[in-house]
Design a protein around this motif. Structure first.
Motif, PDB file in Angstrom:
ATOM      1  N   ALA A 133       0.888  -1.162   0.177  1.00  0.00           N
ATOM      2  CA  ALA A 133       0.038  -0.014  -0.036  1.00  0.00           C
ATOM      3  C   ALA A 133       1.068   1.304   0.115  1.00  0.00           C
ATOM      4  O   ALA A 133       2.086   1.239   0.043  1.00  0.00           O
ATOM      5  N   GLY A 134       0.147   2.359  -0.181  1.00  0.00           N
ATOM      6  CA  GLY A 134       1.123   3.762  -0.163  1.00  0.00           C
ATOM      7  C   GLY A 134       1.449   3.919   1.213  1.00  0.00           C
ATOM      8  O   GLY A 134       1.303   3.452   2.464  1.00  0.00           O
ATOM      9  N   ARG A 135       2.316   4.830   1.119  1.00  0.00           N
ATOM     10  CA  ARG A 135       2.835   5.392   2.717  1.00  0.00           C
ATOM     11  C   ARG A 135       1.879   5.805   3.715  1.00  0.00           C
ATOM     12  O   ARG A 135       1.605   5.727   4.787  1.00  0.00           O
ATOM     13  N   ASP A 136       0.625   6.762   3.221  1.00  0.00           N
ATOM     14  CA  ASP A 136      -0.031   7.488   3.897  1.00  0.00           C
ATOM     15  C   ASP A 136      -1.401   6.624   4.140  1.00  0.00           C
ATOM     16  O   ASP A 136      -1.946   6.304   2.947  1.00  0.00           O
ATOM     17  N   ALA A 137      -2.098   6.586   5.365  1.00  0.00           N
ATOM     18  CA  ALA A 137      -3.345   6.035   5.680  1.00  0.00           C
ATOM     19  C   ALA A 137      -4.272   7.150   5.818  1.00  0.00           C
ATOM     20  O   ALA A 137      -4.101   7.773   6.754  1.00  0.00           O
ATOM     21  N   LEU A 138      -5.100   7.344   4.444  1.00  0.00           N
ATOM     22  CA  LEU A 138      -5.784   8.699   4.671  1.00  0.00           C
ATOM     23  C   LEU A 138      -7.291   8.557   4.989  1.00  0.00           C
ATOM     24  O   LEU A 138      -7.696   7.499   4.521  1.00  0.00           O
ATOM     25  N   SER A 139      -7.954   9.167   5.701  1.00  0.00           N
ATOM     26  CA  SER A 139      -9.423   9.142   5.874  1.00  0.00           C
ATOM     27  C   SER A 139      -9.779   9.449   4.604  1.00  0.00           C
ATOM     28  O   SER A 139      -9.247  10.195   3.666  1.00  0.00           O
ATOM     29  N   ASN A 140     -11.132   9.055   4.257  1.00  0.00           N
ATOM     30  CA  ASN A 140     -11.735   9.235   3.031  1.00  0.00           C
ATOM     31  C   ASN A 140     -12.000  10.888   2.862  1.00  0.00           C
ATOM     32  O   ASN A 140     -11.731  11.342   1.712  1.00  0.00           O
ATOM     33  N   ARG A 141     -12.115  11.564   3.843  1.00  0.00           N
ATOM     34  CA  ARG A 141     -12.431  12.959   3.784  1.00  0.00           C
ATOM     35  C   ARG A 141     -11.269  13.673   3.251  1.00  0.00           C
ATOM     36  O   ARG A 141     -11.114  14.616   2.686  1.00  0.00           O
ATOM     37  N   ALA A 142      -9.974  13.244   4.173  1.00  0.00           N
ATOM     38  CA  ALA A 142      -8.677  13.716   3.745  1.00  0.00           C
ATOM     39  C   ALA A 142      -8.392  13.434   2.322  1.00  0.00           C
ATOM     40  O   ALA A 142      -7.843  14.419   1.704  1.00  0.00           O
ATOM     41  N   LEU A 143      -8.625  12.499   1.749  1.00  0.00           N
ATOM     42  CA  LEU A 143      -8.208  11.821   0.326  1.00  0.00           C
ATOM     43  C   LEU A 143      -9.022  12.831  -0.472  1.00  0.00           C
ATOM     44  O   LEU A 143      -8.528  13.343  -1.443  1.00  0.00           O
ATOM     45  N   MET A 144     -10.443  13.340  -0.110  1.00  0.00           N
ATOM     46  CA  MET A 144     -10.897  14.131  -1.183  1.00  0.00           C
ATOM     47  C   MET A 144     -10.529  15.406  -1.100  1.00  0.00           C
ATOM     48  O   MET A 144     -10.214  16.037  -1.930  1.00  0.00           O
ATOM     49  N   GLU A 145      -9.942  15.597   0.106  1.00  0.00           N
ATOM     50  CA  GLU A 145      -9.647  17.289   0.292  1.00  0.00           C
ATOM     51  C   GLU A 145      -8.245  17.437  -0.567  1.00  0.00           C
ATOM     52  O   GLU A 145      -8.173  18.445  -1.553  1.00  0.00           O
ATOM     53  N   LEU A 146      -7.434  16.444  -0.623  1.00  0.00           N
ATOM     54  CA  LEU A 146      -6.029  16.372  -1.518  1.00  0.00           C
ATOM     55  C   LEU A 146      -6.378  16.481  -3.016  1.00  0.00           C
ATOM     56  O   LEU A 146      -6.146  17.207  -3.725  1.00  0.00           O
ATOM     57  N   LEU A 147      -7.549  15.625  -3.334  1.00  0.00           N
ATOM     58  CA  LEU A 147      -7.989  15.658  -4.701  1.00  0.00           C
ATOM     59  C   LEU A 147      -8.626  16.949  -5.222  1.00  0.00           C
ATOM     60  O   LEU A 147      -8.202  17.205  -6.467  1.00  0.00           O
ATOM     61  N   PHE A 148      -9.224  17.651  -4.431  1.00  0.00           N
ATOM     62  CA  PHE A 148      -9.779  18.833  -4.667  1.00  0.00           C
ATOM     63  C   PHE A 148      -8.654  19.775  -4.776  1.00  0.00           C
ATOM     64  O   PHE A 148      -8.755  20.635  -5.931  1.00  0.00           O
ATOM     65  N   ARG A 149      -7.831  19.881  -4.037  1.00  0.00           N
ATOM     66  CA  ARG A 149      -6.772  20.743  -4.039  1.00  0.00           C
ATOM     67  C   ARG A 149      -5.988  20.335  -5.128  1.00  0.00           C
ATOM     68  O   ARG A 149      -5.428  21.521  -5.830  1.00  0.00           O
ATOM     69  N   SER A 150      -5.896  19.156  -5.760  1.00  0.00           N
ATOM     70  CA  SER A 150      -5.005  18.859  -6.726  1.00  0.00           C
ATOM     71  C   SER A 150      -5.365  19.546  -8.126  1.00  0.00           C
ATOM     72  O   SER A 150      -4.663  19.845  -9.175  1.00  0.00           O
ATOM     73  N   VAL A 151      -6.715  19.847  -8.201  1.00  0.00           N
ATOM     74  CA  VAL A 151      -7.302  20.344  -9.448  1.00  0.00           C
ATOM     75  C   VAL A 151      -7.435  22.016  -9.112  1.00  0.00           C
ATOM     76  O   VAL A 151      -8.316  22.565 -10.168  1.00  0.00           O
ATOM     77  N   GLY A 152      -7.299  22.361  -8.178  1.00  0.00           N
ATOM     78  CA  GLY A 152      -7.344  23.918  -7.593  1.00  0.00           C
ATOM     79  C   GLY A 152      -8.823  24.282  -7.471  1.00  0.00           C
ATOM     80  O   GLY A 152      -9.239  25.422  -7.296  1.00  0.00           O
ATOM     81  N   ARG A 153      -9.458  23.407  -6.656  1.00  0.00           N
ATOM     82  CA  ARG A 153     -10.657  23.612  -6.031  1.00  0.00           C
ATOM     83  C   ARG A 153     -10.900  23.140  -4.590  1.00  0.00           C
ATOM     84  O   ARG A 153     -10.083  22.702  -4.014  1.00  0.00           O
ATOM     85  N   LYS A 154     -11.797  23.768  -3.993  1.00  0.00           N
ATOM     86  CA  LYS A 154     -12.153  23.719  -2.659  1.00  0.00           C
ATOM     87  C   LYS A 154     -12.977  22.635  -2.619  1.00  0.00           C
ATOM     88  O   LYS A 154     -14.047  22.381  -3.323  1.00  0.00           O
ATOM     89  N   LEU A 155     -12.902  21.978  -1.448  1.00  0.00           N
ATOM     90  CA  LEU A 155     -13.719  20.717  -1.191  1.00  0.00           C
ATOM     91  C   LEU A 155     -15.156  21.050  -1.151  1.00  0.00           C
ATOM     92  O   LEU A 155     -15.654  21.964  -0.204  1.00  0.00           O
ATOM     93  N   ARG A 156     -15.999  20.558  -2.222  1.00  0.00           N
ATOM     94  CA  ARG A 156     -17.409  20.576  -2.067  1.00  0.00           C
ATOM     95  C   ARG A 156     -18.005  19.484  -2.398  1.00  0.00           C
ATOM     96  O   ARG A 156     -17.767  18.687  -3.625  1.00  0.00           O
ATOM     97  N   MET A 157     -19.150  18.982  -1.479  1.00  0.00           N
ATOM     98  CA  MET A 157     -19.884  17.770  -1.948  1.00  0.00           C
ATOM     99  C   MET A 157     -21.252  17.963  -1.652  1.00  0.00           C
ATOM    100  O   MET A 157     -21.681  18.579  -0.603  1.00  0.00           O
TER     101      MET A 157
END
Length: 587
Positions: free
Chosen positions: A507-531
């Motif tokens: 597995a990868g190094r970081d064990a991320l919660s689902n919410r933390a994972l989504m925050e990183l994905l939003f940040r990677s495309v220049g967006r704020k977390l919105r669900m």
């Protein structure tokens, strides 16, 4: 090459570039003496300049024509300038194994035949259409012109490549003029090649006249060559099409017994097809997929040192794997149905899987190391080829889905688990039965590269919509692993020369919660977390309905239930058994 040559090799060259030199270098490795003549048909690319120089390929006869006299005329010129009893017609864009010519001659001596040809592969690893053919009757010619449409209707065409490969030499109507051996006395009996053909159909004409004279044509599946096809005509598509269609008409008029009206109808059909082909070329349909250089193909497929084969070329792991292997000065052969243009490292060679299934044992490259990036359950299809290649170490990518989805009630997921189990069981048995060291890697979610349909799919959705379509729960963890980490792990294990069969989850190094994972994905495309606050049960209904329309493209409804489950895991076992280091998640 020798005053007592066993075979005369006639090569007709026209602007073949570096292919001619590579071809002659291969002929110098022949196990029998050869008499080589190159007939140059007015080339303007300097492809014959190296002949006559002290560069190791100067010992062949060169005949220069001031203009392009056509293939048949040049072949007859070359034959008349040689004396060996057997004549091999060889295209300058062919790669010949050292034993190929001797084995083809031996097959001719065992059988009473006028001509013989071997198994001709393209540089993409597929058997070429003209390799073994039926006589092009009117009906078969129409099927040939119809292309795939004729195959769909189950009609019998000219080419035999769709039929299973015979185990021993068989008689056919015609073989490829790119690699054809003929007895000199047979050539004399039928008068050589018909010089009325300029390009194309002259080999079919010769085979037809040999058969009419009672001299069969033999196809020898135990001898193979690689043929670039079109190296001399890649810049002359319109002229090639013109001569091909003219040759088709000449052949039909020469050998057909149909009434005059039939000839005129055939000419009309050929004319219409020619116009269609010209339109297709004008619109860009004639652009060919870039093939690997002849020297690269020759170095990988004719080397006596061990190389590595990667099964699968169109996935994230292979994208990183191939450059890593090539960086270690290994010869790398990638087997994939993808085109050469999708290969991410130009020092490797990509071939269609058909190559390993059809190539003769004597022509198989030595491939001791195999890395499988295709679904593990497909690996058993290659059992025979793997054993023939002499595999000693094998890495296969499985998935942690084999455990995380084990108790799923979703039929699609149960099917995936069943196939993963089937693939792993087969590989364990294969490794232990054949003394092959095997490593089965079970990764979590893979990201990185251009092909993944998990992380990148979510990123594209966020980039397009600006919002995620439902609310991700706080519970549950994930550990995405980068494809390059898997590639590094596989290459390190191959180099370690370990033995036995191992199964390792990573597995990868970081064990991320689902919410933390989504925050990183939003940040990677220049967006704020919105669900969107859409309940999970509604999402499952949408996915269930969408699965009927977008089969295989959407996650199963059961995946929503697993969002609250911790799917993280430790890499301690991987670090202990295999050299492994995972990076932090950086989408």
């Amino acid at each position: 090459m020798s005053s007592v040559a066993d075979v005369a090799v006639v090569i007709v060259n026209y602007n073949s570039g570096a292919f001619l030199k590579q071809c002659l270098l291969g002929l110098r490795q022949s196990t029998i003496p050869l008499e080589i003549v190159v007939v140059d048909n007015g080339s303007i690319d300097g492809s014959t300049k190296f002949l006559g120089k002290a560069n190791g390929v100067s010992d062949c006869q060169l005949i220069r024509n001031s203009t392009n006299q056509g293939f048949a005329v040049a072949v007859n010129q070359g034959i008349q300038s040689t004396t060996a009893e057997d004549v091999l017609l060889l295209n300058p864009d062919c790669i010949v194994q050292p034993h190929s010519i001797a084995r083809l001659q031996l097959a001719m001596q065992r059988e009473e035949c006028g001509a013989a040809g071997g198994l001709v592969f393209g540089f993409d690893g597929r058997e070429q259409a003209g390799c073994r053919r039926r006589d092009p009757t009117l009906a078969r010619s129409v099927v040939k012109l119809l292309g795939k449409l004729g195959i769909w209707f189950g009609l019998q065409g000219v080419d035999l490549t769709m039929e299973s490969l015979p185990k021993s030499p068989i008689q056919v109507d015609a073989v490829s003029g790119a690699f054809m051996m003929i007895h000199r006395e047979s050539l004399d009996a039928v008068g050589g090649m018909d010089e009325g053909y300029f390009l194309h159909f002259e080999d079919l004409d010769l085979c037809r006249r040999l058969r009419n004279a009672g001299m069969p044509v033999l196809f020898v599946p135990s001898v193979s060559v690689l043929h670039r096809q079109g190296a001399s005509s890649r810049e002359r598509s319109f002229k090639v099409e013109w001569h091909k269609h003219i040759g088709m008409c000449r052949y039909r008029l020469k050998f057909s017994q149909m009434p005059q009206i039939g000839h005129w109808l055939f000419r009309l059909f050929v004319g219409v097809h020619f116009i269609w082909r010209v339109c297709w070329l004008v619109l860009g349909g004639g652009r060919k997929i870039k093939m690997p250089a002849s020297g690269r193909v020759a170095s990988v497929l004719t080397t006596t040192s061990s190389g590595t084969v990667v099964l699968g070329g169109r996935n994230d792991v292979a994208e990183y794997m191939v450059p890593r292997l090539s960086g270690l000065a290994r010869s790398v052969l990638v087997l994939s149905r993808a085109r050469e243009r999708n290969l991410f490292c130009r020092s490797a060679v990509m071939l269609h899987p058909e190559y390993l299934g059809k190539v003769p044992d004597e022509d198989l490259p030595l491939l001791e190391d195999v890395i499988c990036t295709i679904p593990i359950w497909h690996l058993s299809k290659y059992e025979g080829a793997l054993l023939r290649c002499g595999v000693r170490r094998l890495v296969a990518i499985s998935s942690t889905s084999i455990t995380t989805k084990l108790n799923s009630m979703d039929q699609k997921e149960k099917h995936v688990v069943s196939r993963l189990q089937e693939g792993e069981r087969w590989l364990e048995s294969f490794g232990r039965s054949n003394d092959v060291a095997c490593l089965i890697i079970r990764p979590t979610i893979i990201y990185g590269g251009h092909f993944n349909r998990s992380i990148r799919l979510v990123q594209n959705m966020i980039r397009t919509l600006g919002v995620f379509p439902f609310d991700i729960p706080e519970e549950g963890t994930r550990q995405p692993i980068h494809a390059d980490d898997l590639a590094q792990m596989a290459v390190s294990w191959i180099n370690s020369k370990v033995t036995g069969v191992e199964i390792v989850s990573v597995a990868g190094r970081d064990a991320l919660s689902n919410r933390a994972l989504m925050e990183l994905l939003f940040r990677s495309v220049g967006r704020k977390l919105r669900m969107l606050p859409v309940p999970a049960r509604y999402v499952q209904i949408i996915l269930q309905c969408g699965s009927w329309v977008f089969r295989g493209l959407l996650p199963s409804p059961a995946a929503i239930d697993r969002l609250a489950v911790d799917l993280g895991q430790s890499n301690d076992e991987a670090i202990e058994k295999v050299e492994f280091s995972a990076r932090s998640f950086t989408p």
